[in-house]
Design an enzyme around this catalytic site. Structure first.
Site, PDB file in Angstrom:
ATOM      1  N   ASN A   1       0.808  -1.220   0.000  1.00 38.40           N
ATOM      2  CA  ASN A   1       0.000   0.000   0.000  1.00 38.40           C
ATOM      3  C   ASN A   1       0.844   1.274   0.000  1.00 38.40           C
ATOM      4  O   ASN A   1       0.301   2.369   0.184  1.00 38.40           O
ATOM      5  CB  ASN A   1      -0.934   0.027   1.215  1.00 38.40           C
ATOM      6  CG  ASN A   1      -2.020  -1.025   1.132  1.00 38.40           C
ATOM      7  OD1 ASN A   1      -2.446  -1.403   0.048  1.00 38.40           O
ATOM      8  ND2 ASN A   1      -2.466  -1.501   2.285  1.00 38.40           N
TER       9      ASN A   1
ATOM     10  N   HIS B   1     -15.079  -1.226   4.698  1.00 37.79           N
ATOM     11  CA  HIS B   1     -14.030  -1.991   5.361  1.00 37.79           C
ATOM     12  C   HIS B   1     -14.561  -2.697   6.601  1.00 37.79           C
ATOM     13  O   HIS B   1     -15.498  -2.228   7.254  1.00 37.79           O
ATOM     14  CB  HIS B   1     -12.890  -1.046   5.748  1.00 37.79           C
ATOM     15  CG  HIS B   1     -11.656  -1.736   6.197  1.00 37.79           C
ATOM     16  ND1 HIS B   1     -11.387  -1.998   7.520  1.00 37.79           N
ATOM     17  CD2 HIS B   1     -10.609  -2.240   5.498  1.00 37.79           C
ATOM     18  CE1 HIS B   1     -10.227  -2.618   7.627  1.00 37.79           C
ATOM     19  NE2 HIS B   1      -9.730  -2.776   6.411  1.00 37.79           N
TER      20      HIS B   1
ATOM     21  N   SER C   1     -11.260  -0.376  -0.528  1.00 37.95           N
ATOM     22  CA  SER C   1      -9.974  -1.043  -0.354  1.00 37.95           C
ATOM     23  C   SER C   1      -9.811  -2.309  -1.161  1.00 37.95           C
ATOM     24  O   SER C   1      -8.688  -2.690  -1.493  1.00 37.95           O
ATOM     25  CB  SER C   1      -9.757  -1.363   1.136  1.00 37.95           C
ATOM     26  OG  SER C   1     -10.795  -2.199   1.625  1.00 37.95           O
TER      27      SER C   1
ATOM     28  N   ASP D   1     -14.189   7.368   5.085  1.00 38.57           N
ATOM     29  CA  ASP D   1     -12.906   6.714   5.348  1.00 38.57           C
ATOM     30  C   ASP D   1     -12.079   6.848   4.074  1.00 38.57           C
ATOM     31  O   ASP D   1     -12.363   6.206   3.070  1.00 38.57           O
ATOM     32  CB  ASP D   1     -13.156   5.245   5.705  1.00 38.57           C
ATOM     33  CG  ASP D   1     -11.880   4.413   5.816  1.00 38.57           C
ATOM     34  OD1 ASP D   1     -10.833   4.821   5.281  1.00 38.57           O
ATOM     35  OD2 ASP D   1     -11.938   3.313   6.400  1.00 38.57           O
TER      36      ASP D   1
ATOM     37  N   LYS E   1      -0.536   4.150   4.260  1.00 42.31           N
ATOM     38  CA  LYS E   1      -0.646   3.852   2.831  1.00 42.31           C
ATOM     39  C   LYS E   1       0.255   4.815   2.053  1.00 42.31           C
ATOM     40  O   LYS E   1       1.462   4.653   2.048  1.00 42.31           O
ATOM     41  CB  LYS E   1      -2.101   3.943   2.369  1.00 42.31           C
ATOM     42  CG  LYS E   1      -2.932   2.695   2.632  1.00 42.31           C
ATOM     43  CD  LYS E   1      -3.299   2.518   4.062  1.00 42.31           C
ATOM     44  CE  LYS E   1      -4.222   1.338   4.290  1.00 42.31           C
ATOM     45  NZ  LYS E   1      -4.564   1.191   5.724  1.00 42.31           N
TER      46      LYS E   1
END
Length: 381
Positions: A45, A131, A174, A199, A234
């Site tokens: 990431n 997530h 994600s 998020d 990330k």
């Protein structure tokens, strides 16, 4: 025995769903080493290659010399220091928000918000592909959770009730790499009188002017949502997370978010490194452009090979396979060709939607993309 762990593990292994940790012999980068062998890494990431930037590493070293290895306490005791305060102010300036609060992980930040805010008198509306940290916290809260079809604003509109709670979505998802329609989410939030939480773990640093994230990339401002969560692990190449919003929200969370109140704060030296990472990311237009070039190059080559990719224009490129065993076999074939890609299986993704989650970075080179495509052509033949 009160817990029959062996049977549960055996059943998971028989279903092709058992996970195994992989111990690296190297740090993160375009290349990783596992058991003495080098692999091109398409599973990380570190989207911009920030984790190895000299100024970020030096800031961490200097922070260790100045502040020591740890914070020593929770932030409401003696664990809150000048580097933390400077980082929070820097986040506010960068993103255009009133206040920010630091957390050890994105998982903890998401859990903290939902547990602290949601009561039995509230409702919550979550995207079906949110997530696990959001869905688990939502399921554990006393507020009924209504899940809307992925990015389906018409479905969300039918579920909403006025002034009852919180709409929750990722900015960049994600596992699929696609983006939420943020202007529509903001409009529904405003029309219904409900709060909106985004998020942006996988958009922050990568998208938008100066890397401000998915909201900026879609022409929105961070202060158009009530709650913004982002991570430092990330695109910023470090670790940790933050929640941003109004001063009142941050004051409330500092008093009632148990993950904040009762956890040792992240080390000041880490905060120094994150501050350096933000400064670097703000100026990293070249890295963002390089990443976008790699995404376009990969998607063009994958289309020529007839590969079934998800609808993503971000660093996350899901190669849809279907069954878990088939995804594991494909990942193993790629490793035999020196390319490291992780198979993602249920329960992380829905049953029948196992995939390889390919992640591209600015640190990759065009020849790396060509090698990845060649290995995929051979492995899927």
């Amino acid at each position: 025995m009160p817990f029959d762990l062996s049977s549960v593990l055996a059943a998971r292994e028989a279903a092709g769903l058992k996970r195994q940790r992989i111990c690296l012999d190297s740090g993160q980068g375009r290349e990783i080493w596992v058991e003495g062998q080098a692999y091109l890494n398409f599973s990380g990431n570190d989207y911009l290659g920030a984790a190895s930037q000299p100024e970020i590493l030096q800031a961490w070293r200097a922070g260790l010399e100045r502040w020591g290895a740890g914070s020593g306490a929770s932030p409401l005791v003696t664990g809150y220091s000048q580097p933390h305060a400077r980082l929070e102010a820097q986040l506010c300036d960068w993103l255009g928000v009133e206040a920010a609060l630091l957390f050890s992980t994105g998982f903890a930040a998401n859990q903290a918000v939902l547990k602290a805010l949601l009561g039995k008198e509230h409702l919550q509306w979550q995207d079906r592909l949110n997530h696990a940290s959001l869905q688990e916290a939502g399921a554990a809260s006393p507020a009924p959770m209504k899940r809307f079809a992925h990015n389906d604003m018409a479905h969300l509109a039918r579920l909403l009730a006025p002034k009852r709670g919180l709409i929750i979505s990722e900015g960049v998802f994600s596992m699929d790499g696609d983006q939420a329609p943020l202007s529509e989410l903001v409009a529904l939030s405003q029309a219904s009188g409900n709060w909106l939480m985004i998020d942006d773990a996988h958009g922050l640093g990568v998208l938008g002017a100066a890397g401000r994230g998915t909201l900026a990339a879609q022409g929105m401002r961070a202060n158009q949502v009530q709650i913004l969560m982002g991570t430092f692990g990330k695109a910023l190449g470090c670790a940790g997370a933050f929640v941003a919003g109004s001063r009142e929200l941050v004051d409330y969370l500092a008093n009632f978010a148990r993950e904040y109140v009762y956890s040792t704060h992240l080390p000041p030296a880490q905060a120094e490194a994150i501050s350096a990472a933000i400064a670097w990311v703000q100026q990293a237009d070249g890295a963002r452009e390089q990443l976008q070039a790699h995404i376009a190059l990969f998607r063009q080559g994958a289309a020529q090979l007839g590969l079934r990719l998800g609808d993503s224009q971000t660093a996350i490129q899901p190669l849809l396979v279907g069954e878990s065993e088939a995804a594991l076999i494909l990942a193993q074939r790629l490793r035999q060709r020196g390319v490291w890609v992780t198979a993602i299986r249920p329960p992380t993704v829905p049953a029948g939607q196992a995939r390889l989650r390919l992640t591209l970075t600015a640190a990759h080179r065009p020849e790396d993309i060509a090698r990845l495509l060649s290995a995929l052509a051979e492995a899927t033949a």
